[in-house]
Design a protein around this motif. Sequence first.
Motif, mmCIF file in Angstrom:
data_model
loop_
_atom_site.group_PDB
_atom_site.id
_atom_site.type_symbol
_atom_site.label_atom_id
_atom_site.label_comp_id
_atom_site.label_asym_id
_atom_site.label_seq_id
_atom_site.Cartn_x
_atom_site.Cartn_y
_atom_site.Cartn_z
ATOM 1 N N PRO A 182 0.824 -1.213 0.000
ATOM 2 C CA PRO A 182 0.000 0.000 0.000
ATOM 3 C C PRO A 182 0.856 1.260 0.000
ATOM 4 N N ALA A 183 0.462 2.229 -0.792
ATOM 5 C CA ALA A 183 1.246 3.459 -0.914
ATOM 6 C C ALA A 183 1.132 4.354 0.314
ATOM 7 N N ASN A 184 0.076 4.165 1.116
ATOM 8 C CA ASN A 184 -0.174 5.093 2.218
ATOM 9 C C ASN A 184 0.292 4.584 3.571
ATOM 10 N N ARG A 185 0.978 3.446 3.631
ATOM 11 C CA ARG A 185 1.449 2.930 4.914
ATOM 12 C C ARG A 185 2.627 3.769 5.408
ATOM 13 N N THR A 186 2.524 4.258 6.650
ATOM 14 C CA THR A 186 3.602 5.077 7.207
ATOM 15 C C THR A 186 4.801 4.243 7.625
ATOM 16 N N ASN A 187 4.662 2.926 7.693
ATOM 17 C CA ASN A 187 5.758 2.068 8.122
ATOM 18 C C ASN A 187 6.439 1.348 6.962
ATOM 19 N N ILE A 188 6.119 1.735 5.707
ATOM 20 C CA ILE A 188 6.733 1.102 4.537
ATOM 21 C C ILE A 188 7.128 2.199 3.550
ATOM 22 N N ALA A 189 8.337 2.089 2.997
ATOM 23 C CA ALA A 189 8.779 2.979 1.927
ATOM 24 C C ALA A 189 9.521 2.150 0.892
ATOM 25 N N SER A 190 9.462 2.580 -0.361
ATOM 26 C CA SER A 190 10.194 1.878 -1.410
ATOM 27 C C SER A 190 10.529 2.853 -2.519
ATOM 28 N N GLY A 191 11.465 2.446 -3.369
ATOM 29 C CA GLY A 191 11.867 3.291 -4.482
ATOM 30 C C GLY A 191 12.993 2.652 -5.263
ATOM 31 N N THR A 192 13.548 3.414 -6.197
ATOM 32 C CA THR A 192 14.633 2.930 -7.035
ATOM 33 C C THR A 192 15.761 3.952 -7.071
ATOM 34 N N TYR A 193 16.937 3.483 -7.424
ATOM 35 C CA TYR A 193 18.081 4.358 -7.650
ATOM 36 C C TYR A 193 18.961 3.723 -8.710
ATOM 37 N N ASN A 194 19.808 4.543 -9.344
ATOM 38 C CA ASN A 194 20.580 4.101 -10.491
ATOM 39 C C ASN A 194 21.881 4.888 -10.555
ATOM 40 N N THR A 195 22.911 4.275 -11.094
ATOM 41 C CA THR A 195 24.166 5.005 -11.267
ATOM 42 C C THR A 195 23.972 6.265 -12.111
ATOM 43 N N MET A 196 22.979 6.250 -13.004
ATOM 44 C CA MET A 196 22.739 7.429 -13.833
ATOM 45 C C MET A 196 22.110 8.573 -13.049
ATOM 46 N N ASP A 197 21.792 8.345 -11.768
ATOM 47 C CA ASP A 197 21.405 9.451 -10.888
ATOM 48 C C ASP A 197 22.613 10.314 -10.543
#
Length: 278
Positions: A182-197
């Motif tokens: 769920p996107a609205n859970r305050t106890n969970i976060a996720s995402g992506t990152y890349n060397t091109m950042d």
Amino acid sequence: MTTDANNFNTMAVRAWDHPQLLNSEDVPVERHGQNFPMGITWLDIDRNANVRIKSYWDSPTNTSIKVHLDAWADTILYSAGSTWLEVAENDRDFQHGVFSTNDDHPWNHPQMQTSRFITFAKPFAEPPKIVLWLKELDIDKTHNWRVKTYADGITRTGFMLHIDTWGDTILYTGTATWIAHPANRTNIASGTYNTMDVRPWDQPRVNNEGHMSYGRTFEKNPLLLTALNWIDIGDDANLRIRALTSNPTRTGFTWNLDSWGDTTLFSAGASYLAVQDF
């Protein structure tokens, strides 16, 4: 609710310079009847054969599972690593699954782009967040090793999962683990990152570092999992890539997507999942 996570590296059971195809270890788990969505975190594979690697688990008991990182045929696997999430049966936050290009077409009929609409077993209240990890690869040795997995078209009921390559790469098999929360859970976060950042793809370098913010402040340092979702590596040397994290806080962490030796790392990416249990 997820309760624990683990990591496995083949160097826990043998030295890197004693390569073998089959590598496994029994690891403890929180309780019986859980599932373990898994992703690859580390690869060191010889350039003189196809890149073949798969991560999986089996042999569950009340207290453990057996985790595997295997190659096959003439692949020379120096080392590999994986991570996984422990998800209780009938978990209310997480849904997960696996999709392979082999579900769409045979391995010996490779294609550049493969996609499939994934339908959730239970609709979410609103479009969820999606975490994607590479789980299995079979890539021809004759061209650069390029593969990426990503999601789009995310709705309450499902999303489109992609496993693609580009250039002249021949991708026989790509398999991705997906995790939805769920996107609205305050106890969970996720995402992506890349060397091109932090640099362009055409300025390759061995060490690549950045900072990731959760976009929120946890009450305590969360459980942090990260695994690869993207590689673009030259075939002129061994394939070497590792996704590492450090300096974890309640607001974020430092990430590294590194190679070593004479490997040419054009780009690499990873997806993270951070969970704080109440």
